[in-house]
Design a protein around this motif. Structure first.
Motif: not given
Length: 101
Positions: A89-93, A95-101
């Motif tokens: 989640d930190v990496q996707s935030a 880079t602007g990607g969606p969070p994990s589920e």
């Protein structure tokens, strides 16, 4: 055999319908493991923090106490980043990607 229906304490709130007994066990296990990981690292953090506060306040060792407090903060951050879902989640935030589920 009669079916037990959930009862709501407030008549305005309807209880949820009964499911067919299907539970998402992998999600329960993942949540439990994540909680236990967080609890372990938070306990380590608190123990180091208390040792640091002891040295700063009672033993008059501000440098030693400050060192233990910094190690306590580092241990908490390290423990949080070891959680794969939080790390993702930190990496996707970032880079602007969606969070994990």
């Amino acid at each position: 055999m009669s079916e037990i229906r959930p009862v709501s304490p407030d008549p305005a709130i309807q209880p949820p319908p009964l499911s067919g007994g299907q539970m998402d066990y992998p999600a329960h296990i993942q949540t439990y493991n994540g909680f236990m990981n967080l609890l372990k690292w938070f306990s380590i953090h608190m123990a180091l923090l208390l040792v640091g506060l002891y040295f700063m306040i009672i033993a008059n060792g501000p440098w030693t106490g400050g060192f233990f407090i910094l190690v306590a903060i580092a241990a908490l951050v390290f423990g949080l980043m070891r959680n794969p879902n939080l790390n993702q989640d930190v990496q996707s935030a970032a880079t602007g990607g969606p969070p994990s589920e």
